[in-house]
Design a protein around this motif. Structure first.
Motif: not given
Ligand SMILES: [Fe+2]
Length: 330
Positions: A245, A247, A251, A292
Motif C-alpha cells: 500500500h 499512502n 494512517e 508498506h
Molecule cells: Fe497504508
C-alpha cells in the motif's frame, strides 16, 4: 489527467485451462495454471496467480482504498476518488529507466467492472482469496466449478454501535462465526453494562476482541466504524498483506494482539526506508509518502484509523502538510 473511456471485453478463452482473456483499455489480462499475465503497449509482466487474485479482490473490495495499491513492485492502481490509474512500472526505477512504464486513467466504475469480471472468471469454487492461505484452497490449475457464494466482501459501515438493537454487524456464534483457531487461547469476557434509567437501548458495550476473533477474512476490515471522515477498521491479519500500500495520507495502526512485521519503502522509487515490528500495544503512524507491506506470522488483530477527509491527498502531495503527523523534538 486525461481519462480513457474503456470497458472490459473478453478476447478469447483458452481451451486447455478454460480461463478467458480480457482487454481493458491498453492492457490485456490472461492467466494460465500458475500465473497472471498483464501486457501493455510497451511491455508485459507476470505475477503468481494467488498473489494477483488476493490483491485484485481486495483492491475492488476496498474501493481502491487511499492512494496506491501495488499488486507487486510493478503493477497496480492509484485512487483519485472518481477516477483510477492502472499502472505498470510507473513507480519502479528499473522500468522507468528502460522506458517500459505505462499508465492509463479510467473511471473507477470501469476499473471495478473490469477487475470484477476478471476475478469472477479466474476464481473457482474451493478458493477464497480473502481467507488466510491455511484456511482456503489453491487457485492453481485449470478452471473449476464456478463459485456461487459472494466473492467480494467490501467495507461494511456499522449502522450503529455494534450489538445495539437493530445492528446486524456484530459477529456471533449463532451466525456461524466461530472463534478463529489462532485466538482459541484468549478469554472473551463480556462487559457489564449498567445503564441509567432513560438511556436503555442507547448505551452498549461489546468485547471487541471477541468480534475480531470471529472474522473469517484477513487483511480486509469486515465492519468499520465511520463517523464523518473518521474511519476505524478492525481486522484480523494472517500471512502477508497481499498488496503493497502506498499512502496518500497518514494512517494510524494500533496493534491489538500478536505481531506484524512491516517493510516500509519510498513510495515513488521503492527504495527501503525501514522495518517495523509492531507488537501488541504498539501504535504507529505510517507517513503519507511511503509504501508498506505487512507480514503476520500468526493471525493477529490490528486496528487501523483513517482520515477520509476529501482533498487531504492533495494537501499532502503539494507539501502543504508534512508527511508525518507529529514531530518529536530532540
Ligand atoms: Fe497504508
Amino acid at each position: 489527467m486525461s481519462v480513457t473511456e474503456a470497458r472490459v471485453e473478453k478476447i478469447g478463452t483458452d481451451e486447455a485451462t478454460g480461463y478467458s482473456s480480457y482487454r481493458f483499455g491498453s492492457f490485456t489480462f490472461s492467466r494460465d495454471e500458475y500465473f497472471a499475465h498483464v501486457s501493455w503497449p510497451r511491455g508485459n509482466h507476470i505475477i503468481e496467480i494467488d498473489r494477483f487474485l488476493r490483491a485484485m479482490v481486495r483492491d475492488i473490495g476496498w474501493g481502491f482504498f487511499y492512494g496506491w495499491i501495488f499488486f507487486d513492485d510493478i503493477f497496480g492502481t492509484t485512487n483519485h476518488y472518481g477516477t483510477v490509474d492502472v499502472f505498470a512500472g510507473t513507480y519502479d526505477r528499473g522500468c522507468k529507466e528502460a522506458g517500459i512504464d505505462f499508465l492509463e486513467t479510467y473511471s473507477a466504475e470501469a476499473v471495478s467492472e473490469a477487475f470484477e469480471t476478471i476475478s469472477k472468471d479466474w476464481i473457482s469454487e474451493g478458493y477464497d482469496p480473502l481467507n488466510a492461505p491455511l484456511e482456503t484452497g489453491s487457485p492453481i490449475g485449470p478452471k473449476g466449478k464456478e463459485r456461487t457464494d459472494p466473492l467480494l466482501r467490501s467495507f461494511i459501515a456499522a449502522d450503529r454501535m455494534l450489538g445495539l438493537p437493530g445492528d446486524k454487524s456484530v459477529r456471533t456464534e449463532e451466525d456461524g462465526f466461530g472463534i478463529n483457531r489462532a485466538f482459541a487461547d484468549m478469554e472473551f469476557d463480556q462487559p457489564d453494562i449498567e445503564c441509567e434509567p432513560g438511556f436503555e437501548g442507547q448505551l452498549h458495550a461489546i468485547n471487541l476482541f471477541d468480534h475480531i476473533a470471529r472474522s473469517d477474512i484477513t487483511w480486509n476490515p469486515s465492519i468499520s466504524a465511520i463517523t464523518r471522515a473518521n474511519i476505524c477498521c478492525v481486522t484480523s491479519e494472517e500471512h502477508m498483506l497481499p498488496v503493497i500500500h502506498g499512502n496518500d495520507r497518514n494512517e494510524w495502526f494500533i496493534q491489538l494482539t500478536d505481531e506484524i512485521h512491516w517493510n516500509i519503502a519510498d513510495k515513488n522509487s521503492g527504495a527501503p526506508r525501514g522495518r517495523v515490528v509492531m507488537k501488541a500495544g504498539d501504535v504507529c503512524a505510517m507517513p503519507a509518502d511511503i509504501r508498506h507491506q505487512g507480514f503476520a506470522p500468526k493471525r493477529s488483530m490490528l486496528m487501523v484509523m483513517e482520515n477520509g477527509t476529501p482533498g487531504l491527498e492533495q494537501r499532502y502531495a503539494s507539501g502543504e502538510l508534512k508527511p508525518y503527523p507529529v514531530k518529536f523534538e530532540a
